[in-house]
Design a protein around this motif. Structure first.
Motif, short mmCIF file in Angstrom:
data_model
loop_
_atom_site.label_atom_id
_atom_site.label_comp_id
_atom_site.label_asym_id
_atom_site.label_seq_id
_atom_site.Cartn_x
_atom_site.Cartn_y
_atom_site.Cartn_z
N LYS A 44 -79.55 11.02 -21.30
CA LYS A 44 -79.97 9.75 -20.71
C LYS A 44 -81.39 9.35 -21.09
CE LYS A 44 -78.66 8.15 -16.93
NZ LYS A 44 -78.49 7.87 -15.49
N ASP A 45 -81.89 9.92 -22.17
CA ASP A 45 -83.18 9.49 -22.72
C ASP A 45 -82.93 8.21 -23.50
OD1 ASP A 45 -85.54 9.07 -24.05
OD2 ASP A 45 -85.75 11.13 -24.77
N LEU A 46 -82.99 7.07 -22.81
CA LEU A 46 -82.61 5.80 -23.42
C LEU A 46 -83.52 5.43 -24.59
CD1 LEU A 46 -81.62 3.54 -20.39
CD2 LEU A 46 -80.17 4.90 -21.89
N LEU A 47 -84.78 5.73 -24.47
CA LEU A 47 -85.70 5.38 -25.55
C LEU A 47 -85.30 6.08 -26.84
CD1 LEU A 47 -88.15 3.93 -26.59
CD2 LEU A 47 -89.59 5.75 -25.66
N THR A 48 -84.90 7.34 -26.77
CA THR A 48 -84.48 8.05 -27.97
C THR A 48 -83.17 7.50 -28.50
OG1 THR A 48 -85.63 10.03 -27.20
CG2 THR A 48 -84.06 10.33 -28.96
N HIS A 49 -82.27 7.09 -27.61
CA HIS A 49 -81.05 6.41 -28.07
C HIS A 49 -81.40 5.16 -28.89
CE1 HIS A 49 -77.50 8.32 -26.25
NE2 HIS A 49 -78.28 8.63 -25.23
N LEU A 50 -82.33 4.35 -28.39
CA LEU A 50 -82.69 3.13 -29.09
C LEU A 50 -83.37 3.44 -30.42
CD1 LEU A 50 -83.98 0.86 -26.17
CD2 LEU A 50 -81.66 1.23 -27.00
N ARG A 51 -84.19 4.48 -30.44
CA ARG A 51 -84.84 4.87 -31.69
C ARG A 51 -83.81 5.38 -32.70
NH1 ARG A 51 -89.96 7.70 -28.63
NH2 ARG A 51 -91.39 5.93 -28.80
N ARG A 52 -82.82 6.10 -32.21
CA ARG A 52 -81.75 6.57 -33.12
C ARG A 52 -81.02 5.39 -33.74
NH1 ARG A 52 -76.18 9.44 -30.98
NH2 ARG A 52 -75.23 9.90 -33.03
N ILE A 53 -80.71 4.39 -32.93
CA ILE A 53 -80.01 3.21 -33.43
C ILE A 53 -80.86 2.49 -34.48
CG2 ILE A 53 -79.17 0.91 -32.78
CD1 ILE A 53 -78.40 2.21 -30.05
N TYR A 54 -82.13 2.28 -34.18
CA TYR A 54 -82.99 1.60 -35.14
C TYR A 54 -83.14 2.42 -36.42
CZ TYR A 54 -86.96 -0.30 -37.57
OH TYR A 54 -87.76 -0.81 -38.54
N PHE A 55 -83.30 3.73 -36.29
CA PHE A 55 -83.45 4.61 -37.45
C PHE A 55 -82.25 4.45 -38.38
CE2 PHE A 55 -83.10 8.47 -39.87
CZ PHE A 55 -84.40 8.91 -40.09
N CYS A 56 -81.04 4.50 -37.82
CA CYS A 56 -79.83 4.37 -38.64
C CYS A 56 -79.72 2.98 -39.25
CB CYS A 56 -78.60 4.67 -37.78
SG CYS A 56 -78.50 6.37 -37.19
N TYR A 57 -80.09 1.96 -38.48
CA TYR A 57 -80.04 0.60 -39.01
C TYR A 57 -81.04 0.43 -40.14
CZ TYR A 57 -80.11 -4.50 -39.19
OH TYR A 57 -80.03 -5.81 -39.61
N ASP A 58 -82.25 0.91 -39.93
CA ASP A 58 -83.32 0.74 -40.91
C ASP A 58 -82.97 1.40 -42.23
OD1 ASP A 58 -86.00 -0.15 -41.59
OD2 ASP A 58 -86.60 1.96 -41.49
N ARG A 59 -82.22 2.51 -42.18
CA ARG A 59 -81.87 3.24 -43.40
C ARG A 59 -80.44 2.96 -43.85
NH1 ARG A 59 -85.76 5.13 -40.72
NH2 ARG A 59 -87.45 6.37 -41.63
N ARG A 60 -79.80 1.99 -43.23
CA ARG A 60 -78.46 1.53 -43.61
C ARG A 60 -77.45 2.67 -43.60
NH1 ARG A 60 -78.96 -3.61 -45.07
NH2 ARG A 60 -76.78 -3.65 -45.74
N LEU A 61 -77.53 3.47 -42.55
CA LEU A 61 -76.57 4.57 -42.35
C LEU A 61 -75.48 4.05 -41.41
CD1 LEU A 61 -79.21 7.42 -41.80
CD2 LEU A 61 -78.01 6.84 -43.93
N SER A 62 -74.50 3.37 -41.96
CA SER A 62 -73.57 2.60 -41.14
C SER A 62 -72.72 3.47 -40.22
CB SER A 62 -72.68 1.72 -42.02
OG SER A 62 -71.94 2.53 -42.92
N GLU A 63 -72.21 4.60 -40.72
CA GLU A 63 -71.37 5.44 -39.87
C GLU A 63 -72.19 6.13 -38.78
OE1 GLU A 63 -67.99 5.60 -39.93
OE2 GLU A 63 -68.31 3.92 -41.30
N GLN A 64 -73.39 6.55 -39.13
CA GLN A 64 -74.27 7.13 -38.12
C GLN A 64 -74.69 6.08 -37.11
OE1 GLN A 64 -74.41 7.63 -41.42
NE2 GLN A 64 -75.38 9.58 -41.96
N LEU A 65 -74.87 4.84 -37.57
CA LEU A 65 -75.24 3.75 -36.66
C LEU A 65 -74.12 3.49 -35.66
CD1 LEU A 65 -77.03 1.34 -35.82
CD2 LEU A 65 -75.91 0.00 -37.62
N TYR A 66 -72.88 3.46 -36.13
CA TYR A 66 -71.75 3.27 -35.22
C TYR A 66 -71.71 4.38 -34.17
CZ TYR A 66 -66.93 3.38 -33.55
OH TYR A 66 -65.82 3.43 -32.74
N ALA A 67 -71.92 5.63 -34.61
CA ALA A 67 -71.91 6.75 -33.68
C ALA A 67 -73.03 6.63 -32.66
CB ALA A 67 -72.02 8.07 -34.45
N ALA A 68 -74.21 6.19 -33.11
CA ALA A 68 -75.34 6.04 -32.20
C ALA A 68 -75.06 4.98 -31.14
CB ALA A 68 -76.60 5.69 -33.00
N LEU A 69 -74.47 3.87 -31.56
CA LEU A 69 -74.14 2.80 -30.62
C LEU A 69 -73.05 3.25 -29.65
CD1 LEU A 69 -74.15 -0.12 -33.20
CD2 LEU A 69 -75.69 0.05 -31.25
#
Length: 233
Positions: A55-80
């Motif tokens: 439930k560390d929401l800030l780290t969830h959001l950082r994970r999502i941005y990290f995957c988006y910024d590096r165009r890691l689409s499958e990892q981005l889907y998993a993060a979301l």
């Protein structure tokens, strides 16, 4: 820089974008001694933090941005998907905003699955932490309710306030109150935002919603209700 913030946040200037990039960067990654250009190790560090504290929401959001910024689409889907599962039907405005901001890097079916509010849980992939096959929803929610830290919501809201993202700060606090009925600091921070933004409609909607959910509201809610009535007269 990807136009992520233009989709997620309200029109930042170029200077603000630099600050926001720093905001999304996880300074604790330095503890893992991973070079900045090693996306795999950096993402592993972020995922490890989430696995320790779902439930560390800030780290969830950082994970999502990290995957988006590096165009890691499958990892981005998993993060979301992991964010949606952890929120467990609460904080829909936060997860929906993140999903919509990430749409350009999601397959059409992934995007639709993440946004749906009814039916079976979306199918995870090998990068998902909490989708079926790893932990069931009930078991996950029970676990994180027992181990969560209580400062995350207020800290995240304060981060958004620092960057003048007041709508996002209210989203976070409203979600926090759903999880922590007995935390007056979350209620007080939210009431201050309602008053400072003069958002009478949002105040009334959530006051009713919280009451209907059986959440005991501090007396300051009535005081703010009277304040808004006086402003309207």
């Amino acid at each position: 820089m990807p136009q992520y913030f233009s989709r997620l946040l309200a029109g930042p200037s170029s200077d603000e974008r630099l600050q926001e990039t720093d905001f999304w960067h996880d300074r604790e990654l330095s503890l893992f001694s991973c070079p900045n250009d090693d996306a795999g190790q950096a993402l592993t560090a972020i995922v490890f933090k989430i696995s320790r504290n779902p439930k560390d929401l800030l780290t969830h959001l950082r994970r999502i941005y990290f995957c988006y910024d590096r165009r890691l689409s499958e990892q981005l889907y998993a993060a979301l998907l992991d964010l949606v599962i952890v929120l467990d039907g609460k904080g829909n405005s936060i997860s929906r905003r993140m999903i919509q901001a990430s749409q350009s890097q999601l397959h059409g079916q992934q995007y639709q699955d993440l946004l749906k509010t009814k039916g079976p849980e979306p199918v995870g992939n090998r990068y998902s932490l909490f989708s079926k096959g790893m932990l069931g929803r009930r078991e996950l929610v029970r676990s994180i309710q027992q181990t969560e830290t209580q400062h995350d919501y207020l800290a995240l809201a304060n981060d958004f306030i620092e960057y003048s993202q007041l709508e996002q700060a209210m989203d976070v606090l409203e979600t926090g109150i759903n999880f922590h009925h007995d935390r007056p600091d979350l209620q007080m921070a939210l009431l201050e935002l309602y008053k400072s933004t003069k958002n009478r409609e949002r105040f009334q909607i959530n006051r009713q919603r919280f009451s209907d959910s059986g959440i005991v509201l501090d007396g300051e809610w009535l005081e703010l209700a009277n304040y808004f009535e006086g402003q309207a007269s």
